[in-house]
Design an enzyme around this catalytic site. Structure first.
Site, PDB file in Angstrom:
ATOM      1  N   HIS A 296      -4.437 -12.881  10.228  1.00  0.00           N
ATOM      2  CA  HIS A 296      -5.581 -13.076   9.343  1.00  0.00           C
ATOM      3  C   HIS A 296      -5.561 -14.495   8.778  1.00  0.00           C
ATOM      4  CE1 HIS A 296      -3.102 -12.576   5.763  1.00  0.00           C
ATOM      5  NE2 HIS A 296      -2.728 -11.364   6.127  1.00  0.00           N
TER       6      HIS A 296
ATOM      7  N   HIS B 222      -2.421 -15.938   7.108  1.00  0.00           N
ATOM      8  CA  HIS B 222      -1.397 -16.461   8.027  1.00  0.00           C
ATOM      9  C   HIS B 222      -1.815 -17.843   8.533  1.00  0.00           C
ATOM     10  CE1 HIS B 222      -0.797 -11.965   8.925  1.00  0.00           C
ATOM     11  NE2 HIS B 222       0.247 -12.351   8.232  1.00  0.00           N
TER      12      HIS B 222
ATOM     13  N   CYS C 106      10.313  -0.196   0.439  1.00  0.00           N
ATOM     14  CA  CYS C 106       8.911  -0.345   0.844  1.00  0.00           C
ATOM     15  C   CYS C 106       8.903  -0.859   2.284  1.00  0.00           C
ATOM     16  CB  CYS C 106       8.154  -1.324  -0.063  1.00  0.00           C
ATOM     17  SG  CYS C 106       6.521  -1.726   0.616  1.00  0.00           S
TER      18      CYS C 106
ATOM     19  N   CYS D  61       6.959  -4.182   2.926  1.00  0.00           N
ATOM     20  CA  CYS D  61       7.703  -5.396   2.539  1.00  0.00           C
ATOM     21  C   CYS D  61       9.017  -5.489   3.305  1.00  0.00           C
ATOM     22  CB  CYS D  61       8.070  -5.384   1.057  1.00  0.00           C
ATOM     23  SG  CYS D  61       6.697  -5.495  -0.063  1.00  0.00           S
TER      24      CYS D  61
ATOM     25  N   CYS E 229       4.907   0.080  -5.046  1.00  0.00           N
ATOM     26  CA  CYS E 229       5.248  -1.293  -4.654  1.00  0.00           C
ATOM     27  C   CYS E 229       4.250  -2.258  -5.303  1.00  0.00           C
ATOM     28  CB  CYS E 229       5.206  -1.432  -3.123  1.00  0.00           C
ATOM     29  SG  CYS E 229       5.066  -3.151  -2.587  1.00  0.00           S
TER      30      CYS E 229
ATOM     31  N   HIS F 110       2.040  -3.846  -2.243  1.00  0.00           N
ATOM     32  CA  HIS F 110       1.223  -2.989  -1.369  1.00  0.00           C
ATOM     33  C   HIS F 110       0.628  -1.778  -2.080  1.00  0.00           C
ATOM     34  CE1 HIS F 110       3.759  -5.350   1.390  1.00  0.00           C
ATOM     35  NE2 HIS F 110       2.614  -5.426   2.045  1.00  0.00           N
TER      36      HIS F 110
ATOM     37  N   LYS G 299      -5.528 -10.127  -3.027  1.00  0.00           N
ATOM     38  CA  LYS G 299      -4.757 -10.705  -1.917  1.00  0.00           C
ATOM     39  C   LYS G 299      -5.213 -10.101  -0.591  1.00  0.00           C
ATOM     40  CE  LYS G 299      -0.315 -11.354   0.247  1.00  0.00           C
ATOM     41  NZ  LYS G 299       0.878 -10.683   0.719  1.00  0.00           N
TER      42      LYS G 299
ATOM     43  N   LYS H 125      -3.028  -6.962   5.476  1.00  0.00           N
ATOM     44  CA  LYS H 125      -3.290  -5.938   6.472  1.00  0.00           C
ATOM     45  C   LYS H 125      -3.264  -4.565   5.826  1.00  0.00           C
ATOM     46  CE  LYS H 125       0.066  -8.119   8.426  1.00  0.00           C
ATOM     47  NZ  LYS H 125       1.067  -8.818   9.238  1.00  0.00           N
TER      48      LYS H 125
HETATM   49  O1  ME8 Z   1       6.493 -11.914   5.284  1.00  0.00           O
HETATM   50  N1  ME8 Z   1      -2.545 -15.684   1.655  1.00  0.00           N
HETATM   51  O2  ME8 Z   1       5.488 -11.787   7.354  1.00  0.00           O
HETATM   52  P1  ME8 Z   1       3.959 -11.569   6.918  1.00  0.00           P
HETATM   53  C1  ME8 Z   1      -1.632 -16.622   1.942  1.00  0.00           C
HETATM   54  N2  ME8 Z   1       7.764 -11.621   8.558  1.00  0.00           N
HETATM   55  N3  ME8 Z   1      -0.528 -16.378   2.665  1.00  0.00           N
HETATM   56  C2  ME8 Z   1      -0.353 -15.140   3.119  1.00  0.00           C
HETATM   57  C3  ME8 Z   1      -1.270 -14.095   2.869  1.00  0.00           C
HETATM   58  C4  ME8 Z   1      -2.412 -14.422   2.089  1.00  0.00           C
HETATM   59  N4  ME8 Z   1      -3.337 -13.541   1.811  1.00  0.00           N
HETATM   60  N5  ME8 Z   1      -0.800 -12.976   3.469  1.00  0.00           N
HETATM   61  C5  ME8 Z   1       0.364 -13.312   4.069  1.00  0.00           C
HETATM   62  C6  ME8 Z   1       6.546 -11.869   6.496  1.00  0.00           C
HETATM   63  N6  ME8 Z   1       0.628 -14.605   3.854  1.00  0.00           N
HETATM   64  C7  ME8 Z   1       7.876 -12.012   7.220  1.00  0.00           C
HETATM   65  C8  ME8 Z   1       8.343 -13.447   7.097  1.00  0.00           C
HETATM   66  S1  ME8 Z   1      10.056 -15.446   7.578  1.00  0.00           S
HETATM   67  C9  ME8 Z   1      11.632 -15.578   8.083  1.00  0.00           C
HETATM   68  C10 ME8 Z   1       9.663 -13.742   7.735  1.00  0.00           C
HETATM   69  C11 ME8 Z   1       1.814 -15.354   4.274  1.00  0.00           C
HETATM   70  O3  ME8 Z   1       3.246 -11.412   8.211  1.00  0.00           O
HETATM   71  C12 ME8 Z   1       3.081 -14.755   3.683  1.00  0.00           C
HETATM   72  O4  ME8 Z   1       3.247 -15.171   2.354  1.00  0.00           O
HETATM   73  O5  ME8 Z   1       3.834 -10.515   5.890  1.00  0.00           O
HETATM   74  C13 ME8 Z   1       4.115 -15.292   4.625  1.00  0.00           C
HETATM   75  O6  ME8 Z   1       4.528 -16.594   4.243  1.00  0.00           O
HETATM   76  C14 ME8 Z   1       3.378 -15.337   5.967  1.00  0.00           C
HETATM   77  O7  ME8 Z   1       1.980 -15.245   5.668  1.00  0.00           O
HETATM   78  C15 ME8 Z   1       3.771 -14.195   6.887  1.00  0.00           C
HETATM   79  O8  ME8 Z   1       3.568 -12.952   6.236  1.00  0.00           O
END
Ligand code: ME8
Length: 480
Positions: A19, A22, A129, A132, A146, A149, A293, A296
């Site tokens: 999204h 990311h 969770c 998370c 949580c 979420h 926020k 997904k």
């Molecule tokens: O946390 N706005 O993965 P993830 C801004 N796999 N940034 C966002 C966001 C939003 N609405 N939603 C998600 C994970 N992110 C782990 C990371 S690293 C060794 C492992 C950002 O898919 C989130 O903060 O939940 C994170 O930095 C990245 O997208 C991946 O999130």
């Protein structure tokens, strides 16, 4: 010493499609990689991003979709690489935690930590969770749910292997205080320091009941905790295809929900393995939709491909970094994208390039001195200021400073009545046009990290001889 810049992003969970949240993080990292490539040379920069593919969250998503795990991860990982490609995000490696070299790195590093005496066996009971992939102490839950979420965590009791994080909290705190491990922005640094002051428990590094993971090398009944597996990607991905090791990272770009993992747990893993700490962790805020926020699990996601298909990669990159100050939360919407597209991109920059080149073609033609105008004006002061903004992660102010130049240039066109001037005083028209083209050239150069496509189009166009009218950079969007 020649400078180098090794930048990473968080690796995304692939339980669903990418999204715009990311995309935001990956665009920011791509901007920094391009910025430092221009400064130090492309071969002095390494940019790593990728996908986080193990753990119960992915296992559950695959089961729900009815597709076999391997196939599911291949399909969703491909959606991430496709989206980054569409956005002109150009990492040196897209790491997948299912890659063979990563699995080997995780095994070797954990054996090292165990040999160094920082691992022990114990039992743990807590509220977990799955979204998370983390345990929550009861005090951190909101109404038993949580905090991120808003779902009920599961009570999990199990035998795990633990990492002695508590042995390293003093050293981590000192490194953060001395800025040997920088944390940006300062609010996040203070948050982490206060967490460290409260004391930080040892963490489980293995899970007995999760099958989809890397088996723990010395106890194959358990798999490596997905967060430990994921964090180690930075060390795997530090090695390039020529065998050069870029560790330590100069900059880990991450979102604020995962700062504890990157600023406490990750340094503890590295110290236990005898590896140097990263230089800096840069923590961005959340992109929100209608104040909430985007995630997904909440189901209010925006697919970056939809926006790119309609407005182009440059416009999406522009909106993301112009709309929200990097450390803060901020709302995004298609309405905002459209407003900035029409106002700042099409009517601002696009119109400037089009007006100036149209008049230059008509009245200067072969008299336009393409080489000379590049050196026509001195923008070194402005350049320095813009570079300082980028280096300090203030992308929105860097863009606003670049747009000041666009505004000034458009104002010159209007005030000098350029189209009349061409007829009344060709010598002055020529001077003003050369100056304007120099300014546009400067703008295009500064824009390269942010808007690579448009920047290249402008620069290529201005290098041509004789000068001709440019095609519209940001065409009108139909059906919007
Ligand atoms: O946390 N706005 O993965 P993830 C801004 N796999 N940034 C966002 C966001 C939003 N609405 N939603 C998600 C994970 N992110 C782990 C990371 S690293 C060794 C492992 C950002 O898919 C989130 O903060 O939940 C994170 O930095 C990245 O997208 C991946 O999130």
């Amino acid at each position: 010493m020649t400078e180098k810049f090794f930048i990473t992003t968080a690796i995304d969970y692939i339980n669903a499609k990418p999204h715009i949240g990311h995309a935001y993080e990956k665009v920011a990292a791509d901007v920094l990689a391009r910025f430092y490539s221009a400064k130090y040379g492309r071969d002095r920069v390494r940019f790593l991003t990728g996908t986080d593919e193990h753990g119960s969250k992915i296992e559950k998503a695959a089961a729900a979709s009815g597709v076999a795990l391997k196939e599911f991860t291949d399909q969703t990982a491909a959606q991430f690489s496709f989206a980054w490609d569409q956005l002109n995000i150009q990492p040196d490696r897209l790491i997948r935690t299912t890659d063979a070299d990563h699995i080997k790195t995780v095994e070797d590093l954990l054996i090292k930590i165990k040999d160094n005496g920082y691992v022990y066996e114990g039992e743990y009971s807590g509220l977990y969770c799955v979204s998370c992939e983390t345990f929550y102490p009861e005090k951190d839950l909101i109404d038993g749910l949580c905090p991120i979420h808003k779902t009920k965590p599961e009570l999990v009791t199990e035998k795990n292997w633990f990492l002695k994080v508590s042995e390293f909290t003093g050293k981590i705190k000192e490194s953060i205080e001395k800025d040997e491990l920088k944390i940006w922005p300062v609010e996040r640094k203070n948050e982490i320091l206060s967490l460290l002051e409260q004391g930080f428990n040892d963490i489980a590094i293995s899970r007995p009941n999760v099958k989809w993971g890397i088996p723990l090398p010395w106890d194959k009944e358990q798999t490596v905790y997905v967060w430990v597996d994921a964090l180690i990607n930075y060390v795997t991905g530090a090695k390039d295809e020529n065998g050069k090791d870029w560790w330590p990272a100069n900059c880990h770009i991450i979102g604020k929900d995962i700062s504890k993992f990157h600023c406490i747990i990750w340094p503890a893993i590295l110290l236990a393995a005898g590896l140097p700490l990263p230089k800096e962790v840069v923590v961005h805020g959340y992109l929100t939709v209608g104040g909430e926020k985007m995630s997904k699990s909440i189901g209010n996601v925006i697919d970056p491909n939809d926006w790119v298909a309609k407005y182009g990669a440059d416009a999406v990159r522009y909106l993301l970094l112009r709309e929200v100050a990097f450390g803060d939360d901020g709302d995004v919407s298609e309405e905002k994208l459209k407003t900035r597209y029409e106002g700042e991109l099409a009517n601002g920059l696009g119109n400037l390039v089009s007006r100036v080149t149209t008049l230059a073609e008509k009245y200067l033609g072969g008299k336009y001195e393409s080489q000379k105008n590049i050196f026509y004006c001195d923008f070194s002061k402005e350049k320095k200021e813009i570079e300082a903004e980028i280096a300090n992660f203030r992308f929105h102010t860097a863009l606003s400073k670049i747009w000041e130049q666009v505004i000034i240039a458009n104002k010159i066109v209007d005030e000098k009545k350029l189209w009349d001037l061409a007829k009344s005083d060709l010598a002055e028209f020529s001077d003003v046009s050369h100056h304007l083209i120099a300014r546009i050239y400067f703008v295009a150069e500064q824009l390269e990290p942010f808007l690579p496509e448009s920047s290249l189009k402008i620069l290529d166009h201005l290098k041509k001889y004789p000068i001709i009218k440019a095609e519209p950079l940001f065409p009108r969007i139909l059906n919007s």
